[in-house]
Design a protein around this motif. Structure first.
Motif, PDB file in Angstrom:
ATOM      1  N   GLU A  49      39.649  41.686  29.321  1.00  0.00           N
ATOM      2  CA  GLU A  49      39.988  42.963  29.232  1.00  0.00           C
ATOM      3  C   GLU A  49      41.625  43.036  28.670  1.00  0.00           C
ATOM      4  O   GLU A  49      42.230  42.167  28.751  1.00  0.00           O
ATOM      5  CB  GLU A  49      40.023  43.665  30.495  1.00  0.00           C
ATOM      6  N   GLY A  97      35.895  42.874  35.696  1.00  0.00           N
ATOM      7  CA  GLY A  97      36.576  41.956  34.950  1.00  0.00           C
ATOM      8  C   GLY A  97      37.047  40.836  35.820  1.00  0.00           C
ATOM      9  O   GLY A  97      37.207  39.566  35.434  1.00  0.00           O
ATOM     10  N   LEU A  98      37.561  41.137  36.873  1.00  0.00           N
ATOM     11  CA  LEU A  98      37.906  40.164  38.174  1.00  0.00           C
ATOM     12  C   LEU A  98      36.759  39.281  38.526  1.00  0.00           C
ATOM     13  O   LEU A  98      37.112  38.190  38.546  1.00  0.00           O
ATOM     14  CB  LEU A  98      38.268  40.902  39.368  1.00  0.00           C
ATOM     15  N   THR A 109      39.754  37.766  32.080  1.00  0.00           N
ATOM     16  CA  THR A 109      39.018  38.853  32.565  1.00  0.00           C
ATOM     17  C   THR A 109      38.110  39.513  31.346  1.00  0.00           C
ATOM     18  O   THR A 109      37.409  40.616  31.467  1.00  0.00           O
ATOM     19  CB  THR A 109      39.807  40.123  33.100  1.00  0.00           C
ATOM     20  N   ALA A 138      36.387  36.913  35.558  1.00  0.00           N
ATOM     21  CA  ALA A 138      37.684  35.728  35.923  1.00  0.00           C
ATOM     22  C   ALA A 138      37.252  34.644  36.944  1.00  0.00           C
ATOM     23  O   ALA A 138      37.237  33.548  36.468  1.00  0.00           O
ATOM     24  CB  ALA A 138      38.916  36.527  36.048  1.00  0.00           C
ATOM     25  N   THR A 168      43.020  45.099  36.858  1.00  0.00           N
ATOM     26  CA  THR A 168      41.854  44.936  36.179  1.00  0.00           C
ATOM     27  C   THR A 168      40.785  45.603  36.786  1.00  0.00           C
ATOM     28  O   THR A 168      40.722  46.268  37.679  1.00  0.00           O
ATOM     29  CB  THR A 168      41.304  43.315  36.345  1.00  0.00           C
TER      30      THR A 168
END
Length: 350
Positions: free
Chosen positions: A187, A208-209, A185, A212, A204
Motif C-alpha cells: 500500500e 494490508g496489515l 503491505t 504484511a 494501513t
C-alpha cells in the motif's frame, strides 16, 4: 499546532473503521445477561495476499500500533544490524517487563554504547504484575516498547545516524521504516501518527496489515529464494520469525496471549494497542483483527476463529489456547459469565 512528525493523508482520504463498517465479533455474558458487545473487523489472506474471508470493512485504515513492530524490526535488520535469538524477538516485542526481558534490552543498549537515558520511549511500569510489585518506580527500560527503541539505537550506531531524534518522521531510520511498511503491505503509506512510545506509526488498511504478517510469517516456511518476490522469502523475515518461534517468552511474557499462541500453535502472533492483533502461519496465511472499542480481550479468540475457518490451524489446539488465555468474568472471585464469539461471526444468525 500540527505535530511535525505527522504525514497528512493524500486527497484520496483514508477512511477510519466505523460502527457502520463493523460487525459484532464477541459478546460478554454475566449471570445470564449479555453485558458487553465487541464490534470490529477482521480478514484472512493467503500467501499471495488474496482475501479468503472478511468480516466488516477491512479496507478501512487503522493504526497497527505494535503490530507494526515486525516491520520496524525488519527495517533495523535491513539497515545492517545483526539480530538473532531473544535480541531479535525483543526488537519486535511488546514485552511484560520481567527481569529476563530487561536483561535483553540492556544487552541491546550495550551493543550500541547507549544507556537507558538514550531511549526515547517514556518511562513505564512493567506489565507483569509480579515484576511491577518489585519495581522501585517507572523506567524507560520497563516500557513495553523498549526493545524496539534499543534496536533503533543500534541501527543508528551501525549507520552513523543521529541517535537523539530517531523518532522524527524524517529521520533516515523512519524513512526506511515507511518503505518497509509500504513493501510488505502493498500500500501507499500516506499517513502517520505518533504511537504511544513516541515512534511514528504508519496507517494501513486492515487487509494490508494481514498481507504484511502473512508475508513475514510465510518467510519461515518458504523453501528458498523466489525471483521477483523478494519479501516472500526475505532472509531477515525468516530469521525474525524463527527467533520468535524459538523464544516466544520474549515477545510478550509467560502465560500471556501472544506467547501461549506461539508456543502452542507455532503461529507468529503480535498484539497492538487499541484492539489490534495479527497472526500468521509459516504457510503464509495471515489474519488481522481490529476491535472497534480498542479492547483486546476477545481478539485472540476472534483471530484464531478466522484461521481455524480456513484450516490454517487445528481447531482443538486453537480452542485450548483460547481457554488458556480467555479473560475470566468474575463475581466475588467466582466465574459468573463468559466471553464468547458472536453469533454473527460464527454464522448462527436468526
Amino acid at each position: 499546532m500540527t505535530d511535525p512528525r505527522l504525514l497528512e493523508p493524500s486527497s484520496a482520504a483514508r477512511r477510519p473503521l466505523t460502527v457502520d463498517g463493523s460487525v459484532e465479533l464477541a459478546v460478554l455474558t454475566r449471570s445470564g445477561l449479555d453485558e458487553s458487545r465487541h464490534l470490529g473487523a477482521g480478514v484472512v489472506v493467503d500467501a499471495a495476499g488474496s482475501v479468503l474471508r472478511e468480516v466488516g470493512d477491512v479496507g478501512a485504515s487503522i493504526y497497527p500500533r505494535s503490530c507494526l513492530k515486525p516491520l520496524q524490526a525488519l527495517t533495523v535488520m535491513r539497515s545492517g544490524v545483526a539480530l538473532s535469538g531473544p535480541q531479535a524477538v525483543l526488537a519486535t516485542a511488546s514485552h511484560a517487563g520481567t527481569a529476563e526481558h530487561l536483561q535483553v534490552v540492556s544487552a541491546l543498549l550495550e551493543r550500541s554504547g547507549s544507556g537507558e537515558e538514550d531511549l526515547l520511549c517514556p518511562p513505564d511500569w512493567p506489565g507483569d504484575r509480579a515484576s511491577a510489585r518489585r519495581a522501585e518506580g517507572a523506567r524507560r527500560m520497563a516500557m513495553n516498547c523498549s526493545g524496539k527503541h534499543a534496536a533503533f539505537l543500534l541501527a543508528c550506531a551501525e549507520n552513523g545516524w543521529d541517535p537523539t531524534n530517531y523518532t522524527d518522521l524524517d529521520h533516515p531510520l523512519q524513512r526506511a521504516a515507511r518503505e518497509t511498511v509500504a513493501e510488505f503491505t502493498g500500500e501507499r503509506i500516506d499517513h502517520a501518527g505518533v504511537d504511544g512510545c513516541g515512534a511514528p506509526v504508519f496507517a494501513t488498511t486492515i487487509t494490508g496489515l494481514a498481507r504484511a504478517v502473512a508475508t513475514v510469517a510465510g518467510a519461515a516456511g518458504a523453501p528458498g529464494a523466489t525471483s521477483g518476490a523478494p519479501t516472500a522469502v526475505d532472509p531477515d523475515a525468516r530469521a525474525l520469525v524463527e527467533a520468535v518461534l524459538a523464544d516466544a517468552w520474549a515477545i510478550d511474557g509467560p502465560g500471556r496471549a501472544n506467547t501461549v499462541a506461539i508456543d502452542e500453535l507455532g503461529v507468529f502472533a503480535k498484539l497492538g494497542a487499541e484492539g489490534v492483533l495479527v497472526m500468521g502461519t509459516v504457510d503464509g496465511i495471515g489474519t488481522a483483527v481490529k476491535m472497534l472499542d480498542g479492547n483486546l480481550r476477545a481478539a485472540t479468540m476472534v483471530a484464531l476463529h478466522l484461521l481455524v475457518g480456513q484450516g490454517a490451524v487445528d481447531a482443538d489446539a486453537a480452542e485450548a489456547v483460547v481457554e488458556a488465555t480467555r479473560e475470566r468474568v468474575l463475581g466475588a472471585g467466582r466465574d459468573v459469565g463468559r466471553i464468547r464469539l458472536s453469533d454473527e461471526l460464527v454464522g448462527r444468525r436468526g
